[in-house]
Design an enzyme around this catalytic site. Structure first.
Site, short mmCIF file in Angstrom:
data_model
loop_
_atom_site.label_atom_id
_atom_site.label_comp_id
_atom_site.label_asym_id
_atom_site.label_seq_id
_atom_site.Cartn_x
_atom_site.Cartn_y
_atom_site.Cartn_z
CG ASP A 26 9.22 40.89 17.39
OD1 ASP A 26 9.48 42.06 17.06
OD2 ASP A 26 10.06 39.99 17.50
CG ASP A 138 10.30 29.34 3.17
OD1 ASP A 138 9.29 29.46 2.49
OD2 ASP A 138 11.23 28.58 2.86
CG ASN A 139 10.60 35.13 1.41
OD1 ASN A 139 11.74 34.76 1.64
ND2 ASN A 139 10.05 35.01 0.22
CD GLN A 297 14.19 24.86 2.08
OE1 GLN A 297 15.22 24.79 2.73
NE2 GLN A 297 13.57 26.01 1.87
CG ASP A 308 17.74 38.83 15.94
OD1 ASP A 308 18.65 39.47 15.38
OD2 ASP A 308 16.56 39.22 15.99
#
Length: 353
Positions: A26, A138-139, A297, A308
């Site tokens: 990653d 947060d995407n 948030q 995952d």
């Protein structure tokens, strides 16, 4: 309860949990909307890289703040299950294909640090796979370049006696739907072994494109699936592809549970997460909602890996024969830890009671 799932298993032992999938390195970085637009990406999505994304990997690596982590959906989940177990080490086994290169060496090192018993099939035709996580707020938009991960060969790895022995040692199996794009025949071999020996085989819908474009191999494996995971978007796409004609997630879970199944000793369990909304699970013939843990948030750093992590926490409780409630509670805990950090990373020790 998961009681029907258990024949009183011992405390976790080495190689008890088996995972197989696409090992990826990653590469995550915070990007802006222009970057997403340039490569035609949606803010929250997961896709396989095409030619037009080649430059994306070069460009993201040039950014000043890039983090590298051992990734790939299944590898993340077994890594988290192992982290929550802490000891014994190597309860989790992982199979997948990498290249003989620097990224491959980093992956081997990372798997070892996570105490996962990784047995990679190493080849020289393709470099180790990578996954760019393009984070905006947060995407997260994931672009996976499978490369070596695509080169997994059943006859050159899974079928070898020394490797198959590790499969036979396991009691719980987990394979993300992403691996259907690589080696459906490997998945079927493992799934049939689990079914014939009354062991637990778990799978994940993984991404909408799996149900859309790999429906045939997915439905070939489905009769062997004891536990199916997915999120609300994946569930809706799956339902649409199967012509369920509805968007009520509880009804979708129920219909999915009732699809044909080989091993009649275990009723299929369907678990759908919905981000901050309740997790939906089939309990017997009913569908139950399980509220997730509250989180401010402002504490959410990166939702990359939340799904995952949920599965990893669930598997941690499953290999210890815990009830469905406990499995889901552990899944919610793991996801709650992961979304407070960048990438699928975790503190040294879990704080789960």
């Amino acid at each position: 309860m998961l009681q029907e799932f258990s024949d009183i298993m011992p405390t976790p032992s080495e190689n008890m949990l088996f995972g197989m999938g696409n090992p990826l390195l990653d590469i995550s970085a915070v990007v802006d909307k222009d970057f997403l637009d340039k490569f035609g990406l949606k803010p929250n999505d997961q896709i396989l890289a095409e030619d037009k994304h080649k430059a994306l990997f070069e460009e993201i690596v040039k950014r000043n703040k890039v983090e590298y982590h051992a990734g790939g959906s299944t590898q993340n989940s077994v890594k988290i299950a192992q982290w929550m177990l802490q000891k014994p080490h190597k309860v989790a086994t992982f199979f997948g294909c990498i290249g003989k290169d620097d990224f491959g060496e980093i992956l081997k090192k990372k798997a070892e640090e996570a105490h996962v018993d990784a047995h990679y099939y190493e080849q020289t035709e393709e470099p180790t796979g990578t996954c760019a996580a393009c984070i905006t707020g947060d995407n997260r938009s994931l672009v996976a370049n499978l490369a070596a991960a695509n080169c997994y060969k059943k006859e050159k790895h899974l079928d070898l006696d020394s490797n198959w022995e590790l499969v036979e040692k396991a009691k719980v199996y987990y394979i993300a739907g992403f691996f259907l794009t690589v080696s459906p025949e490997s998945i079927l071999k493992v799934a049939k072994h689990a079914s014939e020996n009354n062991k637990i085989f778990c799978m994940n819908l993984s991404a909408p494109f799996i149900s859309q474009f790999f429906k045939e191999p997915l439905m070939k494996v489905m009769p062997y699936v004891d536990i199916l995971f997915g999120n609300e978007t994946e569930a809706a796409t799956f339902a649409k592809e199967l012509g369920f004609e509805m968007d009520d997630i509880a009804v979708i879970a129920n219909k999915t549970q009732n699809l044909p199944k080989e091993n009649a000793k275990r009723q299929r369990l369907v678990v759908f997460t919905q981000g901050k909304d309740d997790t939906v699970a089939t309990v017997g013939d009913k569908v139950t909602m399980f509220p997730v843990l509250d989180i401010d948030q402002n504490d959410i750093v990166d939702t990359n890996g939340a799904g995952d992590a949920f599965v990893g926490g669930f598997l941690f409780a499953l290999v210890q024969e815990q009830s469905l409630e406990e499995c889901i509670r552990a899944g919610h805990y793991a996801a709650n830890v992961i979304i407070r950090r960048v990438g699928c990373t975790f503190p040294e020790k879990p704080d789960f009671h």
